[in-house]
Design a protein around this motif. Sequence first.
Motif, mmCIF file in Angstrom:
data_model
loop_
_atom_site.group_PDB
_atom_site.id
_atom_site.type_symbol
_atom_site.label_atom_id
_atom_site.label_comp_id
_atom_site.label_asym_id
_atom_site.label_seq_id
_atom_site.Cartn_x
_atom_site.Cartn_y
_atom_site.Cartn_z
ATOM 1 N N PHE A 145 -32.944 -28.422 -15.540
ATOM 2 C CA PHE A 145 -33.237 -28.573 -14.304
ATOM 3 C C PHE A 145 -33.743 -27.527 -13.528
ATOM 4 O O PHE A 145 -34.904 -27.323 -12.942
ATOM 5 N N MET A 146 -33.327 -26.053 -14.130
ATOM 6 C CA MET A 146 -34.033 -24.895 -13.783
ATOM 7 C C MET A 146 -35.459 -24.675 -13.885
ATOM 8 O O MET A 146 -36.061 -24.222 -13.659
ATOM 9 N N VAL A 147 -35.819 -25.098 -15.268
ATOM 10 C CA VAL A 147 -37.047 -24.916 -15.875
ATOM 11 C C VAL A 147 -37.987 -25.883 -15.128
ATOM 12 O O VAL A 147 -38.952 -25.455 -14.904
ATOM 13 N N VAL A 148 -37.347 -27.085 -14.607
ATOM 14 C CA VAL A 148 -38.377 -27.948 -13.724
ATOM 15 C C VAL A 148 -38.571 -27.300 -12.487
ATOM 16 O O VAL A 148 -39.739 -27.425 -12.198
ATOM 17 N N ILE A 149 -37.718 -26.682 -11.936
ATOM 18 C CA ILE A 149 -37.825 -25.866 -10.701
ATOM 19 C C ILE A 149 -38.789 -24.784 -10.750
ATOM 20 O O ILE A 149 -39.646 -24.435 -9.876
ATOM 21 N N GLY A 150 -38.770 -24.092 -11.929
ATOM 22 C CA GLY A 150 -39.717 -23.078 -12.224
ATOM 23 C C GLY A 150 -41.183 -23.351 -12.621
ATOM 24 O O GLY A 150 -42.019 -22.616 -12.605
ATOM 25 N N THR A 151 -41.234 -24.502 -13.238
ATOM 26 C CA THR A 151 -42.349 -25.112 -13.844
ATOM 27 C C THR A 151 -43.272 -25.764 -12.627
ATOM 28 O O THR A 151 -44.659 -25.422 -12.730
ATOM 29 N N PHE A 152 -42.684 -26.403 -11.727
ATOM 30 C CA PHE A 152 -43.322 -27.191 -10.848
ATOM 31 C C PHE A 152 -44.386 -26.049 -9.572
ATOM 32 O O PHE A 152 -43.531 -25.032 -9.376
ATOM 33 N N GLU A 153 -45.488 -26.131 -9.712
ATOM 34 C CA GLU A 153 -46.348 -25.332 -8.893
ATOM 35 C C GLU A 153 -46.254 -25.870 -7.314
ATOM 36 O O GLU A 153 -47.179 -26.426 -7.063
ATOM 37 N N TRP A 154 -44.919 -24.917 -6.756
ATOM 38 C CA TRP A 154 -44.913 -25.452 -5.417
ATOM 39 C C TRP A 154 -46.123 -25.041 -4.454
ATOM 40 O O TRP A 154 -46.347 -25.697 -3.513
ATOM 41 N N ALA A 155 -46.687 -23.849 -4.714
ATOM 42 C CA ALA A 155 -47.763 -23.609 -3.966
ATOM 43 C C ALA A 155 -48.944 -24.548 -3.836
ATOM 44 O O ALA A 155 -49.758 -24.367 -2.811
ATOM 45 N N SER A 156 -49.024 -25.487 -4.822
ATOM 46 C CA SER A 156 -49.900 -26.519 -4.795
ATOM 47 C C SER A 156 -49.872 -27.371 -3.477
ATOM 48 O O SER A 156 -50.817 -28.092 -3.302
ATOM 49 N N LEU A 157 -48.499 -27.670 -3.163
ATOM 50 C CA LEU A 157 -48.196 -28.285 -1.887
ATOM 51 C C LEU A 157 -48.957 -27.931 -0.812
ATOM 52 O O LEU A 157 -49.316 -28.824 0.230
ATOM 53 N N LYS A 158 -49.061 -26.337 -0.677
ATOM 54 C CA LYS A 158 -49.549 -25.914 0.604
ATOM 55 C C LYS A 158 -50.993 -25.937 0.341
ATOM 56 O O LYS A 158 -51.716 -25.662 1.478
ATOM 57 N N MET A 159 -51.754 -26.161 -0.496
ATOM 58 C CA MET A 159 -53.044 -26.287 -0.841
ATOM 59 C C MET A 159 -53.672 -27.468 -0.648
ATOM 60 O O MET A 159 -54.917 -27.660 -0.586
ATOM 61 N N PHE A 160 -52.973 -28.562 -0.288
ATOM 62 C CA PHE A 160 -53.627 -29.712 -0.106
ATOM 63 C C PHE A 160 -54.668 -29.644 1.040
ATOM 64 O O PHE A 160 -55.837 -30.262 0.930
ATOM 65 N N HIS A 161 -54.631 -29.124 2.132
ATOM 66 C CA HIS A 161 -55.706 -29.057 3.245
ATOM 67 C C HIS A 161 -56.713 -27.931 2.966
ATOM 68 O O HIS A 161 -57.508 -27.916 3.685
ATOM 69 N N ARG A 162 -56.517 -27.268 2.072
ATOM 70 C CA ARG A 162 -57.388 -25.994 1.760
ATOM 71 C C ARG A 162 -58.407 -26.298 0.725
ATOM 72 O O ARG A 162 -59.437 -26.003 0.595
ATOM 73 N N MET A 163 -57.904 -27.164 -0.357
ATOM 74 C CA MET A 163 -58.717 -27.301 -1.559
ATOM 75 C C MET A 163 -59.711 -28.812 -1.384
ATOM 76 O O MET A 163 -59.419 -29.287 -0.665
ATOM 77 N N PRO A 164 -60.813 -28.470 -2.052
ATOM 78 C CA PRO A 164 -61.676 -29.810 -1.927
ATOM 79 C C PRO A 164 -60.979 -31.111 -2.251
ATOM 80 O O PRO A 164 -60.106 -30.925 -3.074
ATOM 81 N N LEU A 165 -61.340 -32.280 -1.385
ATOM 82 C CA LEU A 165 -60.817 -33.461 -1.607
ATOM 83 C C LEU A 165 -60.692 -33.878 -3.004
ATOM 84 O O LEU A 165 -59.872 -34.436 -3.364
ATOM 85 N N SER A 166 -61.983 -33.687 -3.907
ATOM 86 C CA SER A 166 -62.161 -34.082 -5.105
ATOM 87 C C SER A 166 -61.253 -33.451 -6.122
ATOM 88 O O SER A 166 -60.448 -33.967 -7.029
ATOM 89 N N ASP A 167 -60.872 -32.000 -5.959
ATOM 90 C CA ASP A 167 -59.934 -31.269 -6.735
ATOM 91 C C ASP A 167 -58.336 -31.880 -6.495
ATOM 92 O O ASP A 167 -57.602 -31.968 -7.339
ATOM 93 N N MET A 168 -58.232 -32.231 -5.251
ATOM 94 C CA MET A 168 -56.881 -32.596 -4.984
ATOM 95 C C MET A 168 -56.639 -34.022 -5.680
ATOM 96 O O MET A 168 -55.632 -34.255 -6.381
ATOM 97 N N ALA A 169 -57.704 -34.708 -5.406
ATOM 98 C CA ALA A 169 -57.724 -36.117 -6.172
ATOM 99 C C ALA A 169 -57.211 -36.087 -7.875
ATOM 100 O O ALA A 169 -56.540 -36.682 -8.165
ATOM 101 N N VAL A 170 -58.134 -35.125 -8.415
ATOM 102 C CA VAL A 170 -57.944 -34.767 -9.793
ATOM 103 C C VAL A 170 -56.313 -34.197 -10.100
ATOM 104 O O VAL A 170 -55.798 -35.073 -11.122
ATOM 105 N N MET A 171 -56.152 -33.412 -9.289
ATOM 106 C CA MET A 171 -54.545 -33.053 -9.595
ATOM 107 C C MET A 171 -53.873 -34.168 -9.274
ATOM 108 O O MET A 171 -52.674 -34.177 -10.341
#
Length: 539
Positions: free
Chosen positions: A366-392
């Motif tokens: 579970f600690m590996v899960v917390i460390g693996t997930f790229e939490w910063a990606s949740l804040k990037m939704f409104h900054r990255m191109p729509l196509s990149d967000m859709a691919v992710m």
Amino acid sequence: MLNFFRSQSATAKDDVLSGLTVALALVPEAIAFAFVAGVSPIIGLYSAFFIGLITAIFGGRPGMISGATGAMAVVVVALVATQGIEYLFPTVILCGLIQVIVGTARLGKLIRLVPHPVMLGFVNGLAIVIGMAQFSSFQTYDFAAGKLTMLTGMPLVLMLAMVTLTMAIIWLLPKYTKSIPASLVAILSVTFLSLAVNAAFASNGTNVIATVGDMLTTKATAVAADPMNVDPVSISGGLPRPFFLQYSVPPMTLETLWIIFPFALTLTGVGLIESLMTLSLIDEITETRGRGNRECIGQGAANIVCGLFGGMGGCAMIGQSLINVNSGGRGRLSGITAAVCLLLFILFLAPLIERIPMAALVGVMFMVVIGTFEWASLKMFHRMPLSDMAVMVLVAGYTVVMHDLASAVILGVIVSALVFSWKHALHLGADIQTNEFGSKIYQLHGPLFFASVSSFKEMFDPASDPDDVVIDFYYTRVYDQSALEAINMLAEKYQSLGKRLHLTHLSSECRSLLDRAGHFVEVNVSEDPQYHVATDRLG
């Protein structure tokens, strides 16, 4: 990612201690994947030993852990079920041979084609899959219902308490000392506590806190034809022997090759994609660089030896690699230690390992899960191109739903390539002017390839153009056969109208194709630019 994945220098002590931690976590994983593949648990354990040891020595990424994996197990289960276990081992050997060929041909560099949004989706989907996989440890076999059911009552409360305690130790201990891996301290502490609790509250030989040994019996019971007569399962065993001394050998004929080759090819792709993606992830975490081609060769050699000794094959293990990095393992010694300790567990310490509570291992994961997930990606939704967000999101969703990491990456790369092609197809344009001699000059800008061919054709009007036309390719590049054929067809149109077409700054491939246009096509060889391509030095 959390700070416990911080960059740090490698030491022999950290490598040994982190390798021991990884070895403890390898036991239930290898056993679980063996059940998935439909083979004996000891096969999964010996596979983890051979794959882990050989890739740690000869692979291209120090600190990365390899072993028997679920991705490989899902592929071979159909082969074992339909053809028998004796066909498994030649398949694994053939898989290893193909992987060595891939590495020797220096094709590991293809991992550079994976875009960052695909990597983000892969990492996030992987974290969710690892987390979801831990919930199977909260199950027990209900003989009355004849199926696996979730824990309830006091066993569930104790399980959750032990998991929480494990996570708390891993989180808090680095704040006070980093001399010992927090994961190892957590596993040992919770193990001693669970031994005391089980000794105090166990009844009728049943543990209130499930152990690795309980998990073995639960898995065996769930797959047995007669669950009422399942003997306790042990992970102990003797030294591994070549498969042809233990099992019947299938006939070495073209028919056998026809059966095993598709499975070997699939294993090759799954193993290399998962390993190279893990390599890239560990590169990013440790801020160092692994060697993809060497990893392909090392993994191939490991699978060849694994198959010879009756193993189910394997590749890089992302969860265990992250545990190793989290625990301070950076060098090859960590992977070697993990493999050697795993062998010692099998030969001498199986009864002790079987008493480790599953809650401790679940807490680590579970600690590996917390460390693996790229939490910063949740804040990037409104900054990255729509196509990149859709691919992710697509890659993460496919990984979670299908549990197929290799296919998810391939799908993400294909979608990213299509999006890239569509966007760049719109970037082709031309500056048009007429010189003092009455020649019309088209100076192209942008890439010319299959997706921009239509735009290219629409730029020209051969019927209305003057007798002398120049197309300048200095600011563009011709990328594929579709573009070459479009140029040739345009030249033929001007030729049929008796007009001269001058094509300047074309590559040698274009000139070769357009030679048949005869004296109506004039290529300015002296002004052709030099094209530079990536070399294999970085592979």
